[in-house]
Design a protein around this motif. Sequence first.
Motif, PDB file in Angstrom:
ATOM      1  N   VAL A 363       0.839  -1.199   0.000  1.00  0.00           N
ATOM      2  CA  VAL A 363       0.000   0.000   0.000  1.00  0.00           C
ATOM      3  C   VAL A 363       0.875   1.250   0.000  1.00  0.00           C
ATOM      4  CG1 VAL A 363      -1.751   1.302   1.279  1.00  0.00           C
ATOM      5  CG2 VAL A 363      -1.899  -1.193   1.150  1.00  0.00           C
ATOM      6  N   SER A 364       1.972   1.213   0.740  1.00  0.00           N
ATOM      7  CA  SER A 364       2.881   2.364   0.764  1.00  0.00           C
ATOM      8  C   SER A 364       3.467   2.618  -0.620  1.00  0.00           C
ATOM      9  CB  SER A 364       4.007   2.120   1.770  1.00  0.00           C
ATOM     10  OG  SER A 364       3.482   1.995   3.083  1.00  0.00           O
ATOM     11  N   ALA A 365       3.802   1.555  -1.337  1.00  0.00           N
ATOM     12  CA  ALA A 365       4.349   1.698  -2.682  1.00  0.00           C
ATOM     13  C   ALA A 365       3.302   2.268  -3.631  1.00  0.00           C
ATOM     14  CB  ALA A 365       4.857   0.354  -3.186  1.00  0.00           C
ATOM     15  N   GLU A 366       2.060   1.796  -3.492  1.00  0.00           N
ATOM     16  CA  GLU A 366       0.989   2.304  -4.354  1.00  0.00           C
ATOM     17  C   GLU A 366       0.689   3.773  -4.047  1.00  0.00           C
ATOM     18  OE1 GLU A 366      -2.105  -0.456  -3.540  1.00  0.00           O
ATOM     19  OE2 GLU A 366      -1.475  -1.864  -5.100  1.00  0.00           O
ATOM     20  N   ARG A 367       0.770   4.128  -2.784  1.00  0.00           N
ATOM     21  CA  ARG A 367       0.554   5.530  -2.405  1.00  0.00           C
ATOM     22  C   ARG A 367       1.637   6.415  -3.019  1.00  0.00           C
ATOM     23  NH1 ARG A 367       2.420   9.019   1.479  1.00  0.00           N
ATOM     24  NH2 ARG A 367       0.913  10.573   2.264  1.00  0.00           N
ATOM     25  N   ALA A 368       2.891   5.968  -2.941  1.00  0.00           N
ATOM     26  CA  ALA A 368       3.997   6.741  -3.517  1.00  0.00           C
ATOM     27  C   ALA A 368       3.836   6.869  -5.031  1.00  0.00           C
ATOM     28  CB  ALA A 368       5.326   6.071  -3.174  1.00  0.00           C
ATOM     29  N   GLU A 369       3.399   5.800  -5.678  1.00  0.00           N
ATOM     30  CA  GLU A 369       3.179   5.833  -7.125  1.00  0.00           C
ATOM     31  C   GLU A 369       2.082   6.830  -7.482  1.00  0.00           C
ATOM     32  OE1 GLU A 369       1.944   2.791 -10.782  1.00  0.00           O
ATOM     33  OE2 GLU A 369       2.178   2.046  -8.728  1.00  0.00           O
ATOM     34  N   TYR A 370       1.007   6.850  -6.660  1.00  0.00           N
ATOM     35  CA  TYR A 370      -0.100   7.786  -6.908  1.00  0.00           C
ATOM     36  C   TYR A 370       0.372   9.233  -6.739  1.00  0.00           C
ATOM     37  CZ  TYR A 370      -4.213  10.611  -5.840  1.00  0.00           C
ATOM     38  OH  TYR A 370      -5.139  11.613  -5.813  1.00  0.00           O
ATOM     39  N   LEU A 371       1.123   9.505  -5.665  1.00  0.00           N
ATOM     40  CA  LEU A 371       1.605  10.864  -5.430  1.00  0.00           C
ATOM     41  C   LEU A 371       2.552  11.311  -6.544  1.00  0.00           C
ATOM     42  CD1 LEU A 371       2.199  10.767  -1.562  1.00  0.00           C
ATOM     43  CD2 LEU A 371       0.334  11.882  -2.801  1.00  0.00           C
ATOM     44  N   ASP A 372       3.371  10.390  -7.030  1.00  0.00           N
ATOM     45  CA  ASP A 372       4.275  10.722  -8.127  1.00  0.00           C
ATOM     46  C   ASP A 372       3.486  11.045  -9.393  1.00  0.00           C
ATOM     47  OD1 ASP A 372       7.031  10.820  -9.261  1.00  0.00           O
ATOM     48  OD2 ASP A 372       6.276   9.151 -10.462  1.00  0.00           O
ATOM     49  N   TYR A 373       2.426  10.284  -9.617  1.00  0.00           N
ATOM     50  CA  TYR A 373       1.553  10.526 -10.769  1.00  0.00           C
ATOM     51  C   TYR A 373       0.900  11.904 -10.665  1.00  0.00           C
ATOM     52  CZ  TYR A 373      -2.675  10.154 -13.644  1.00  0.00           C
ATOM     53  OH  TYR A 373      -3.685  10.381 -14.532  1.00  0.00           O
ATOM     54  N   ALA A 375       1.994  14.437  -9.021  1.00  0.00           N
ATOM     55  CA  ALA A 375       3.016  15.488  -9.137  1.00  0.00           C
ATOM     56  C   ALA A 375       3.290  15.824 -10.600  1.00  0.00           C
ATOM     57  CB  ALA A 375       4.301  15.045  -8.444  1.00  0.00           C
ATOM     58  N   GLY A 376       3.010  14.889 -11.487  1.00  0.00           N
ATOM     59  CA  GLY A 376       3.240  15.138 -12.894  1.00  0.00           C
ATOM     60  C   GLY A 376       2.329  16.204 -13.474  1.00  0.00           C
ATOM     61  N   PHE A 377       1.261  16.542 -12.763  1.00  0.00           N
ATOM     62  CA  PHE A 377       0.340  17.573 -13.239  1.00  0.00           C
ATOM     63  C   PHE A 377       0.691  18.956 -12.687  1.00  0.00           C
ATOM     64  CE2 PHE A 377      -2.047  13.618 -13.479  1.00  0.00           C
ATOM     65  CZ  PHE A 377      -2.567  13.682 -14.764  1.00  0.00           C
ATOM     66  N   THR A 378       1.718  19.050 -11.822  1.00  0.00           N
ATOM     67  CA  THR A 378       2.124  20.326 -11.239  1.00  0.00           C
ATOM     68  C   THR A 378       3.056  21.049 -12.204  1.00  0.00           C
ATOM     69  OG1 THR A 378       1.995  19.373  -9.024  1.00  0.00           O
ATOM     70  CG2 THR A 378       3.241  21.432  -9.272  1.00  0.00           C
ATOM     71  N   PRO A 379       2.774  22.301 -12.563  1.00  0.00           N
ATOM     72  CA  PRO A 379       3.650  23.031 -13.498  1.00  0.00           C
ATOM     73  C   PRO A 379       5.077  23.109 -12.966  1.00  0.00           C
ATOM     74  CG  PRO A 379       1.589  24.209 -13.171  1.00  0.00           C
ATOM     75  CD  PRO A 379       1.618  23.123 -12.146  1.00  0.00           C
ATOM     76  N   ALA A 380       6.038  22.780 -13.819  1.00  0.00           N
ATOM     77  CA  ALA A 380       7.449  22.825 -13.417  1.00  0.00           C
ATOM     78  C   ALA A 380       7.954  24.258 -13.440  1.00  0.00           C
ATOM     79  CB  ALA A 380       8.281  21.962 -14.357  1.00  0.00           C
ATOM     80  N   GLN A 381       8.821  24.628 -12.492  1.00  0.00           N
ATOM     81  CA  GLN A 381       9.380  25.965 -12.415  1.00  0.00           C
ATOM     82  C   GLN A 381      10.555  26.103 -13.394  1.00  0.00           C
ATOM     83  OE1 GLN A 381       8.052  28.270 -10.428  1.00  0.00           O
ATOM     84  NE2 GLN A 381       9.429  29.889 -11.056  1.00  0.00           N
ATOM     85  N   ASP A 382      10.520  27.152 -14.248  1.00  0.00           N
ATOM     86  CA  ASP A 382      11.616  27.413 -15.206  1.00  0.00           C
ATOM     87  C   ASP A 382      12.715  28.159 -14.458  1.00  0.00           C
ATOM     88  OD1 ASP A 382      13.320  28.373 -17.168  1.00  0.00           O
ATOM     89  OD2 ASP A 382      11.714  28.470 -18.649  1.00  0.00           O
TER      90      ASP A 382
END
Length: 390
Positions: A363-373, A375-382
Amino acid sequence: MAPPTPTSEAQATLPRHQLLDERGVVREDPKLSPYAADLSLEDLHHLYRSMTLARRVDEEGTSLQRQGQLVLWVPLRGQEAAQVGSVWPTRPTDRLFPSYREHAAAFERGIRPADLMRLFRGITAGGWDPEEYQMNLYTMVLAAQVPHAVGYAMGTALDRRAAGSAGNPPTTEPEAVVAYFGDGASTEGEIHESMVFAASYDAPVLFFIQNNQWAISVPFTTQSRVPLATRAAGYGFEGLRVDGNDVLGVVAATRYALEKIRAGEGPVLIEAETYRMGAHTTADDPTKYRERDEEDEWGHLDPIDRLRSHLRTHHGVEDEFFEAVARENDDAAQQLRAEVLAMEPPTFEESFGKAYAEPHSLVSAERAEYLDYQAGFTPAQDTETGGTGA
């Protein structure tokens, strides 16, 4: 009006008990009357309050669902006497196993309407602590709660025997277990298996059937050729038929059954013959499969109207009491609405913490995978321009 029973021979050998008829007049029943003889006016007031509160909450639940505030609602209109009358005689230590329509039973046990609504709001899979109220959470899978109830009952009996063998005999009477299910669930295999085990081990369980005449769109006359209570004899224990719209009869039948159960005489089955006045759920349209004449005929047997007539005619209860109860129920419904509208759904991230009682690596691994996913929608800082990357 008597409920339809295709086999008159079976009906004749298993009488249908009734104490309070559709006109609100008390009848004598040799078997059950002694078990309702001590009911006071205060008791009747309580039963009326509980039944009418359940109906008012039921109305509010339907309104909330129609307004998009609940995912689903399961109406109970018409079954208030069967539920309140079967819970009121139980003890706080007795365990109840409901299906998904036992709202009046839940309220009688002290569960707040708003807590129950959390389930139908879709923000929890439960709504209350089963250990606090000795009432299990709702079971959405048809008949699945009945094997659980029998297993629990067998466990309590085994615990008492073990204590006695160890030289520590219990000082209290045995706990009882009540398993609620409907006529539709009665055709499931789990019911047969549960009754075999209950009879084999003299489990202290009351099988309480609310025969509301319809398994969604299938009428009872299609489901069974005999009253459901007659099935108990095939397993070797007693079955009772009672007018499920007669709250006095249900109270008396439940008291009678619990007395036998606590005396160690094994399980008992009660078939409370009632009627589901509304839809199976708010996703259902009963006008597609049943006639208005049938609904009108059963409407004259309304359990709340019956008790109200009895209180007026035989106890001289004035309008002020009924009006006060109606105001109390309206206030409770408004409070319920406010609480439902204020409910905030949990975040998806929080659901990972509810999968197991203790942390789990998967479950911890799945939670980390979800949070990483996410995070991919957060605009990256230039970093060069100070702006946001594309």
